[in-house]
Design an enzyme around this catalytic site. Structure first.
Site, mmCIF file in Angstrom:
data_model
loop_
_atom_site.group_PDB
_atom_site.id
_atom_site.type_symbol
_atom_site.label_atom_id
_atom_site.label_comp_id
_atom_site.label_asym_id
_atom_site.label_seq_id
_atom_site.Cartn_x
_atom_site.Cartn_y
_atom_site.Cartn_z
ATOM 1 N N HIS A 56 116.001 14.662 107.943
ATOM 2 C CA HIS A 56 115.641 14.278 106.490
ATOM 3 C C HIS A 56 115.075 12.929 106.472
ATOM 4 O O HIS A 56 115.736 12.075 106.358
ATOM 5 C CB HIS A 56 116.830 14.481 105.532
ATOM 6 C CG HIS A 56 117.506 16.048 105.527
ATOM 7 N ND1 HIS A 56 116.956 16.909 104.461
ATOM 8 C CD2 HIS A 56 118.364 16.580 106.234
ATOM 9 C CE1 HIS A 56 117.847 17.980 104.670
ATOM 10 N NE2 HIS A 56 118.590 17.801 105.865
ATOM 11 N N ASP A 291 120.794 16.910 111.649
ATOM 12 C CA ASP A 291 120.826 17.076 110.248
ATOM 13 C C ASP A 291 120.894 15.405 109.688
ATOM 14 O O ASP A 291 121.640 14.973 108.868
ATOM 15 C CB ASP A 291 122.180 17.607 109.906
ATOM 16 C CG ASP A 291 122.021 17.865 108.285
ATOM 17 O OD1 ASP A 291 121.106 17.585 107.543
ATOM 18 O OD2 ASP A 291 123.005 18.484 107.742
#
Length: 473
Positions: A56, A291
């Site tokens: 992200h 992640d």
């Protein structure tokens, strides 16, 4: 560039020549060419760059947490040469216009990238899937950062749209109906783990796999944090990833991490963590993905029910895995498969994930004899903290993306030291690049081998060395 006497993942020592964007030759005693840079790799490991299928990078919308320059620098310094950005940005990547906006920002990346498309009630699959989308997802079956949770009918629509276009669907699997609401009465750091139960993940993975199987399609399960979830995905013929934080951290660590240890899915009990690690080792888990979800320290320093979920990890994942390979807890071949060969296979990146003639020269050089402690102030993400502070790791000395040096430091310097240099923003969308390469191949006819080749025996050995471990399922 010529790497001399490099040790590959399987222990073979080879010279590796890079010409342009690709690996030109892998062999013994390759002659040095005029004006060719040579790198003495004696005693060092040369590995394919990591493909991190889950990051992200926060642009657009939250560039105070991360942007494509800082995120990709952090990736390069950690040996990651391809990243896949998730859609829960602001605006979310749920239509063609939002995809185009993010693609423009991603042009600042030092490493190659994929851009996932998001699924919400407001998504526009026609315009979104008309772009060079890497995959759909992560499709959130429970709310997380960005409030993109969906109900099962929309998940079914996403599967149908993706199947019609041969696009992979990745799933964030948690069943909110199985969350432990009584945990909301607590205010300690462990309350988040107590709330988002292991049972909620296991049930959601089972249901998602069941739905996919009923439609004769496959899904990829993101950040599995339970042994039950991993086993369910594997037995159903689906693929899954595990994060470094679910490999190395457990609820026991929350005493030190406090709200910095809040993430989705949450940390699990130590026994579950060990069983997840065992499945990483034995081949049940397909890949490691970070992640990487940066938030500032000020944002994380809040009450457990107010702190945002997520931890950084793109720069520390491969170094920690290499530290485990150094001690024998993992093999270098398994590290290669978890970080490069398997992601390339699962997500159809045929030019990446292996060191072989004709492959993209995405390469990472490390000295396994040298470890360094992870220090937040030496990392390159905008996020000014790490959950892995103080852990020993093996950091890259040199990272190449398609033949371009994007990170380099002196072998006798520490990570984050004064000798570090970064290259230019050479990253490109791997889906766009794949289409262009396919078109060129069609126009130019069959590919022939260059003059400099290995013996048949060496070429056979090379194929064996760079193929994923047979026991990974």
């Amino acid at each position: 560039m010529l790497f001399r006497n490099a040790t590959l993942a399987d222990g073979r020592r080879r010279d590796v020549r890079v010409s342009g964007e690709t690996v030109a030759a892998v062999g013994e005693d390759l002659g040095v060419r005029e004006d060719e840079r040579t790198v003495d790799a004696t005693g060092k490991r040369l590995l394919p760059g990591m493909i991190d299928a889950h990051v992200h990078f926060r642009e657009p919308g939250d560039s105070h947490k991360e942007d494509w320059t800082t995120g990709s620098r952090s990736a390069a310094a950690g040996g990651v040469t391809t990243v896949v950005d998730q859609p829960n940005t602001s605006p979310p990547t749920v239509d063609g216009d939002a995809f185009d906006e993010k693609a423009t920002l991603a042009a600042d990346s030092l490493v190659d990238f994929g851009l996932n498309g998001g699924v919400t009630a407001d998504w526009d699959p026609d315009s979104l899937l008309d772009r060079d989308v890497f995959a759909l997802g992560e499709v959130f079956l429970a709310d997380s950062t960005g409030n993109m949770g969906v109900e099962e009918p929309l998940f079914l629509d996403a599967l149908a749209e993706a199947d019609a276009r041969d696009v992979t669907v990745t799933v964030h699997a948690e069943d909110a109906s199985l969350f432990n609401v009584s945990a909301q009465e607590r205010d300690d750091a462990d309350a988040w783990s107590a709330y988002r139960t292991a049972r909620a993940e296991a049930a959601a993975v089972a249901r998602a796999c069941e739905v996919a199987a009923e439609r004769d399609t496959t899904i990829h399960v993101a950040h599995t944090s339970t042994p039950q979830g991993i086993d369910t995905a594997s037995e159903a013929g689906m693929t899954c990833e595990v994060t470094p934080h679910h490999m190395y951290l457990s609820r026991n660590d929350l005493r030190d991490l406090d709200t910095y240890g809040r993430m989705n899915p949450p940390l699990r009990r130590e026994k579950r963590r060990q069983r997840v690690y065992d499945r990483v080792v034995d081949g049940t888990v397909d890949m490691i993905a970070t992640d990487h979800a940066p938030h500032t320290a000020d944002e994380k320093d809040a009450a457990i029910w107010d702190a945002p979920s997520g931890v950084p990890g793109v720069e520390t994942a491969l170094p920690m895995l290499l530290a485990d390979a150094r001690t024998g807890d993992l093999t270098y071949e398994r590290v290669r498969d978890l970080t490069a060969a398997n992601p390339a296979e699962v997500f159809a990146l045929p030019s990446k994930g292996r060191i072989a003639e004709g492959m993209d020269a995405d390469l990472v050089l490390v000295d396994p004899g040298k470890t360094h402690p992870i220090r937040a102030d030496r990392l390159h993400t905008k996020c000014d903290w790490t959950p892995f502070e103080g852990r020993e790791a093996v950091f890259p000395e040199l990272t190449l993306v398609r033949g371009s040096v994007v990170y380099e430091r002196d072998s006798d310097d520490r990570p984050g030291g004064g000798s570090e240099t970064f290259g230019e923003a050479v990253g490109r969308n791997v889906r766009t690049a794949a289409e262009a390469n396919s078109d060129r191949a069609s126009e130019s006819g069959p590919v022939t081998r260059g003059e400099e080749t290995e013996s048949i025996a060496d070429l056979a050995a090379e194929v064996v060395e760079e193929r994923p471990d047979d026991d990974r399922r």
